[in-house]
Design an enzyme around this catalytic site. Structure first.
Site, PDB file in Angstrom:
ATOM      1  CE  LYS A  43      16.137  28.528 -56.197  1.00 44.64           C
ATOM      2  NZ  LYS A  43      14.928  28.436 -55.804  1.00 44.64           N
TER       3      LYS A  43
ATOM      4  CG  ASP B 188      14.320  20.405 -54.318  1.00 38.97           C
ATOM      5  OD1 ASP B 188      14.511  20.971 -55.632  1.00 38.97           O
ATOM      6  OD2 ASP B 188      14.270  20.774 -53.457  1.00 38.97           O
TER       7      ASP B 188
ATOM      8  CG  PHE C  46      16.351  24.583 -49.721  1.00 37.40           C
ATOM      9  CD1 PHE C  46      17.251  25.450 -49.989  1.00 37.40           C
ATOM     10  CD2 PHE C  46      14.960  24.667 -49.368  1.00 37.40           C
ATOM     11  CE1 PHE C  46      16.808  27.052 -49.770  1.00 37.40           C
ATOM     12  CE2 PHE C  46      14.581  26.095 -49.623  1.00 37.40           C
ATOM     13  CZ  PHE C  46      15.343  27.017 -49.494  1.00 37.40           C
TER      14      PHE C  46
ATOM     15  NE  ARG D 279      22.925  31.067 -53.842  1.00 35.54           N
ATOM     16  CZ  ARG D 279      21.696  30.744 -53.731  1.00 35.54           C
ATOM     17  NH1 ARG D 279      21.358  29.448 -54.047  1.00 35.54           N
ATOM     18  NH2 ARG D 279      20.490  31.634 -54.292  1.00 35.54           N
TER      19      ARG D 279
END
Length: 407
Positions: A217, A191, A119, A366
């Site tokens: 999230k 992460d 990321f 996604r």
């Protein structure tokens, strides 16, 4: 599909969440939905605590303890003892702290190894730290995913990896890679943005050194929710993080001119915690009370399999739509990703039909499979809708072509 699998009543908690009627939400891997508990906790801070007790609330309602309290609620989701986890700041800030601290601990080495397609913020923070310290003290080495293990040697200080790839949903073997890195004296920083709250984790048992993750999230803490960090107890005594703000001081309200770090995980703190955001995350974490993450994982896998079974025909007949997530469940996170030349437009067409998914450049569609609020029937409907959109070409409609600022 003729037989829709049954939902696990111990996992599906749809009534706990505040989702718009008729919406199928498959984007919890990007932003989790609001919940009754989160809404109630936030309203309580606004209407009762702050409004009625004003500044007394730091003591009366223990605002000052929220980073540690919330960290302790996140800890079991990570497979970690509570005194090793604290909620604070953002992933980016926490990465800066832990990369700096790791270089101090492994001070005879300077190289940080990471994957080229990690990321971007993870790479940017390491690049910024290298510029700050100079390449004689910090150097980022980016490698391809298949080169990670070969890149480990006695010159590497830290291996920084993301557990679940944000684009493809591929999940790395944390236990195996951590063990291999340790054989070379390399510290490992994971992460967990796309795995905390979605897949079973055993940070203590796997001897992980450091980890970071976000609260917005799968933990459903709301936009801009505080992140968290994990520091193994074996490193806490030696941890020296560079953002030595007053909340990480051993005695913040003594207002001493010289910095003296707190003894435990509290030394990771920096500035004043955002109480409204902490209240939202604190409430959201109630959804995980009594949950077995292995059962959450099993139900998520069931949802993914059902989705794939429903779209099998279109995958076989339309070569433009390709599954980029590994087919092996052991290598999957809690999302499925597909590539298509018109992925952005397909995502917009799905959203137009109240099936919320998202897009990641350059061509990734996604879909998140969160069993706390997503049912097999909804997954089947979403799969059939995707199949229809791809087959009839409705995604080519002009209204789906203009990209928003946030994609």
């Amino acid at each position: 599909m003729t037989n829709t699998p049954l939902d696990d009543p111990n996992i599906l908690r749809r009534s706990d969440f505040l989702l718009p009627k008729g919406t199928i939400y498959m984007d919890g891997n990007s932003l989790g939905p609001s919940s009754l508990a989160s809404n109630k906790a936030t309203q309580d801070v606004l209407n009762n605590q702050w409004e009625q007790d004003l500044i007394k609330s730091w003591n009366v309602h223990s605002w000052i303890d929220l980073p540690k309290k919330v960290g302790s609620k996140i800890a079991p989701i990570l497979g970690a003892a509570p005194d090793q986890v604290i909620a604070c700041d953002s992933i980016s800030v926490n990465l800066f702290k832990l990369l700096s601290a790791g270089l101090k601990i492994n001070d005879e080495r300077k190289i940080i190894v990471s994957e080229q397609k990690n990321f971007p913020t993870d790479l940017y923070i390491a690049q910024g730290l290298s510029e700050l310290l100079g390449k004689d003290k910090c150097e980022l080495k980016q490698v391809e995913k298949h080169e990670i293990e070969d890149a480990l040697n006695d010159e590497v200080a830290i291996l920084m990896l993301t557990h679940v790839d944000f684009r493809t949903g591929e999940m790395l073997s944390m236990e195996r890679i951590t063990k291999l890195a340790h054989q070379h004296g390399v510290l490992v920083l994971w992460d967990l943005a796309h795995s905390a709250g979605a897949v079973p984790l055993e940070l203590d048992r796997w001897n992980v050194d450091f980890a970071v993750g976000c609260g917005y999230k799968y933990l459903n803490g709301g936009p801009g929710s505080p992140a968290f960090m994990y520091v193994s107890k074996r490193h806490l005594r030696h941890l020296k993080q560079p953002l030595t703000g007053w909340m990480g001081h051993a005695s913040p309200f003594s207002f001493e001119p010289e910095y003296s770090p707190a003894e435990g995980i509290e030394k990771a703190l920096c500035g004043t915690p955002p109480i409204l955001s902490f209240a939202a995350l604190d409430g959201a974490l109630n959804a995980f009370e009594g949950l077995d993450m292995m059962q959450v994982r099993a139900q998520s896998n069931s949802l993914k399999l059902h989705f794939l079974a429903t779209v099998t025909e279109i995958l076989q007949t339309n070569p433009d739509l390709k599954l980029v997530t590994p087919e092996d469940e052991e290598r999957q996170g809690s999302q499925l990703s597909f590539s298509h030349p018109h992925s952005y437009a397909i995502a917009q067409a799905l959203i137009d039909k109240q099936i919320i998914v998202d897009f990641r450049a350059p061509d990734i569609l996604r879909l998140g499979f969160t069993p706390l609020y997503l049912s097999h029937a909804e997954v089947e409907k979403a799969a059939k809708t995707l199949r229809n959109i791809v087959q009839d070409g409705s995604y080519l409609n002009a209204k789906y072509q203009t990209r928003n600022k946030v994609t």
